[in-house]
Motif scaffolding. Structure first.
Motif, mmCIF file in Angstrom:
data_model
loop_
_atom_site.group_PDB
_atom_site.id
_atom_site.type_symbol
_atom_site.label_atom_id
_atom_site.label_comp_id
_atom_site.label_asym_id
_atom_site.label_seq_id
_atom_site.Cartn_x
_atom_site.Cartn_y
_atom_site.Cartn_z
ATOM 1 N N GLY A 1 3.717 -1.743 -14.299
ATOM 2 C CA GLY A 1 3.723 -1.640 -12.856
ATOM 3 C C GLY A 1 2.397 -2.110 -12.319
ATOM 4 N N PRO A 2 2.120 -1.868 -11.049
ATOM 5 C CA PRO A 2 2.981 -1.182 -10.089
ATOM 6 C C PRO A 2 3.960 -2.149 -9.452
ATOM 7 N N THR A 3 4.678 -1.675 -8.447
ATOM 8 C CA THR A 3 5.495 -2.574 -7.642
ATOM 9 C C THR A 3 4.578 -3.443 -6.781
ATOM 10 N N ALA A 4 5.156 -4.455 -6.167
ATOM 11 C CA ALA A 4 4.346 -5.355 -5.339
ATOM 12 C C ALA A 4 3.685 -4.631 -4.179
ATOM 13 N N ASP A 5 4.291 -3.533 -3.723
ATOM 14 C CA ASP A 5 3.698 -2.780 -2.618
ATOM 15 C C ASP A 5 2.929 -1.554 -3.102
ATOM 16 N N GLY A 6 2.609 -1.520 -4.386
ATOM 17 C CA GLY A 6 1.659 -0.546 -4.897
ATOM 18 C C GLY A 6 2.203 0.782 -5.353
ATOM 19 N N ARG A 7 3.511 0.947 -5.482
ATOM 20 C CA ARG A 7 4.068 2.220 -5.939
ATOM 21 C C ARG A 7 3.997 2.334 -7.463
ATOM 22 N N THR A 8 3.856 3.567 -7.961
ATOM 23 C CA THR A 8 3.774 3.800 -9.398
ATOM 24 C C THR A 8 5.101 3.501 -10.066
ATOM 25 N N LYS A 9 5.078 2.592 -10.986
ATOM 26 C CA LYS A 9 6.197 2.295 -11.872
ATOM 27 C C LYS A 9 5.611 1.871 -13.206
ATOM 28 N N PRO A 10 6.234 2.185 -14.325
ATOM 29 C CA PRO A 10 7.460 2.984 -14.439
ATOM 30 C C PRO A 10 7.231 4.424 -13.997
ATOM 31 N N ASP A 11 8.321 5.157 -13.827
ATOM 32 C CA ASP A 11 8.211 6.559 -13.441
ATOM 33 C C ASP A 11 7.778 7.408 -14.637
ATOM 34 N N VAL A 12 8.516 7.296 -15.718
ATOM 35 C CA VAL A 12 8.156 7.949 -16.976
ATOM 36 C C VAL A 12 8.466 6.960 -18.098
#
Length: 469
Positions: free
Chosen positions: A372-383
């Motif tokens: 990760g993260p996603t292009a907009d900065g969210r945490t990925k993967p989750d687990v």
């Protein structure tokens, strides 16, 4: 599309019958401006949802406080009739996207674009099948559940499935009697050959499977095609004492073929989104998707990392809509961590997707697991979950396979999530996922390599029950 598993060792929305397609025909998505639900000929009503949603689906929405809205209403049949009047056949329907997939030539699109209720059209894939289509049957949930052998929860009886279970602290849940009973799971993949064997689903015959849908070929069964889906399914559903017991053997499974082995096109994302609609209507609680989309046979369809914001793909958008209706969608993060793409794929970028990375035998990120993260900065993967040399039943039910990939990590999480849903039936989908994250190994410091880390499902159960450690 890329099915996200690496083998190492052998060990529906309704459809219209397509006529003889013209040369050069392809599959095109046609989006409508509205549903015109107030029109005199529109046959569905928001206050009569039993006409288009199953009792189980309605019960799940009631639990989550989700109202029935216009998005849930079927598309306007009058719009379809006008497409038929142009000599076009309907391949698939989508109420959430408010549109249809048609079989057409480029020349036939001009009159379609001129229709006042058409908002958009775009090319989805070449037409590769001329199979007789069928109306998908409702899920037959009155069929008997699989007969699961009652065996002690121990390595001797669980066989090669034991390591998968114990690594996620799932053996404690199984000892308490939580093995997925009462939970309805949908699995999206490229095919499910030979799942009639008792080693997979506990049924004596394929006809006892509650439902299976082939959105790719539009034929009578998804219990054929790629062996990938059968391998993924086995990690959850297999139940052969002393050889292999899966993580959720008492759950019930609905199977969807959404992946086309003849090529990779955006049509697979439409299949995915429509499969989620069908799963929602059937009352599915939990979805496993060991699939990912980044690049395609037609390179003009390729995504860039900048597209991974959860809003570009119909598959990603559909996951958020499914979650809003009480479902949990577990999906592989991808196997691109060691190649130029590097990042997670679609639909793992969806905000509400529970995106799963892979760990090696030291519980560190597997070298191939996407970042990760996603292009907009969210945490990925989750687990993240084990994804290296994971034991699974061979597709013919007659042996063992060891495989790498986030394709295996995802169903391990799905199987244990099914057990958690049984164990805490009053918990909402958000509460379930929050508990898994809060009790995982990196809950205090999630990162872009493994997210919140390795889950501990017994700890998640205690968290939901507010029991002391």
């Amino acid at each position: 599309m890329r099915i996200v598993l690496l083998f190492l060792l052998p060990l529906l929305a309704s459809v219209s019958l397509p006529g003889q397609a013209a040369a050069g025909s392809g599959l095109y998505f046609v989006g409508f401006t509205d549903k015109n639900v107030d029109g005199v000929d529109y046959p569905f009503q928001l206050d009569q949802p039993e006409d288009f949603l199953s009792p189980r689906a309605l019960a799940r929405r009631d639990k989550h406080g989700t109202p029935i809205e216009k998005l849930d209403l079927p598309i306007n049949p009058a719009y379809e009739r006008q497409l038929h009047d142009l000599g076009l056949s309907i391949w698939l329907r989508s109420k959430w996207m408010n549109g249809v997939v048609i079989v057409a030539t480029p020349e036939q699109l001009g009159p379609v674009d001129d229709l006042p209720f058409v908002d958009t059209t775009y090319y989805a894939a070449p037409l590769q099948y001329e199979r007789g289509a069928r109306l998908p049957l409702p899920a037959q949930l009155d069929r008997p559940a699989p007969q699961v052998a009652s065996v002690p929860v121990a390595e001797k009886f669980y066989g090669f499935g034991w390591k998968n279970l114990q690594h996620l602290q799932g053996d404690s849940l199984h000892r308490m009697g939580f093995r997925g009973a009462g939970v309805l799971v949908a699995v999206f993949d490229g095919g499910f050959p030979d799942v009639g064997y008792k080693d997979f689903l506990g049924y004596d015959q394929e006809a006892a499977v509650p439902a299976n849908y082939d959105l790719v070929e539009q034929d009578s069964t998804a219990l054929d095609g790629s062996t990938h889906g059968a391998t993924v399914l086995s990690t959850m559903a297999a139940q052969h004492p002393f050889f292999f017991i899966g993580l959720a053997p008492e759950a019930r499974y609905i199977l969807f073929k959404t992946e086309n082995s003849r090529g990779e096109h955006r049509m697979e994302e439409l299949n995915y989104a429509i499969a989620l609609e069908l799963a929602d209507s059937a009352g599915v609680d939990l979805v496993n998707s060991s699939l990912g989309y980044t690049t395609f046979t037609d390179s003009t369809m390729n995504y860039a990392y900048e597209d991974l914001d959860g809003r570009q793909s119909p598959a990603s958008v559909a996951i958020d809509r499914a979650f809003a209706r009480g479902m949990i969608v577990v999906t592989s993060a991808g196997n691109n961590g060691a190649d130029p793409w590097l990042h997670i794929g679609i639909p793992a970028d969806a905000d509400k997707a529970f995106s799963i990375g892979a760990l090696d035998d030291t519980d560190e990120r597997a070298y191939f697991s996407s970042l990760g993260p996603t292009a907009d900065g969210r945490t990925k993967p989750d687990v993240s979950a084990p994804g290296v040399l994971i034991a699974a039943v061979a597709s013919n039910g007659q042996g063992l396979t060891a495989a790498n990939g986030t394709s295996l990590s995802a169903p391990l999480i799905t199987g244990m999530t099914a057990c958690l849903l049984q164990a805490v039936p009053d918990a909402t989908n958000q509460e379930i996922l929050d508990a898994i994250r809060a009790t995982a190994s990196q809950s205090a410091a999630p990162d872009t390599a493994t997210g919140y880390g390795l889950p501990n499902f017994m700890a998640a159960y205690r968290y939901l029950r507010q029991d002391p450690e």
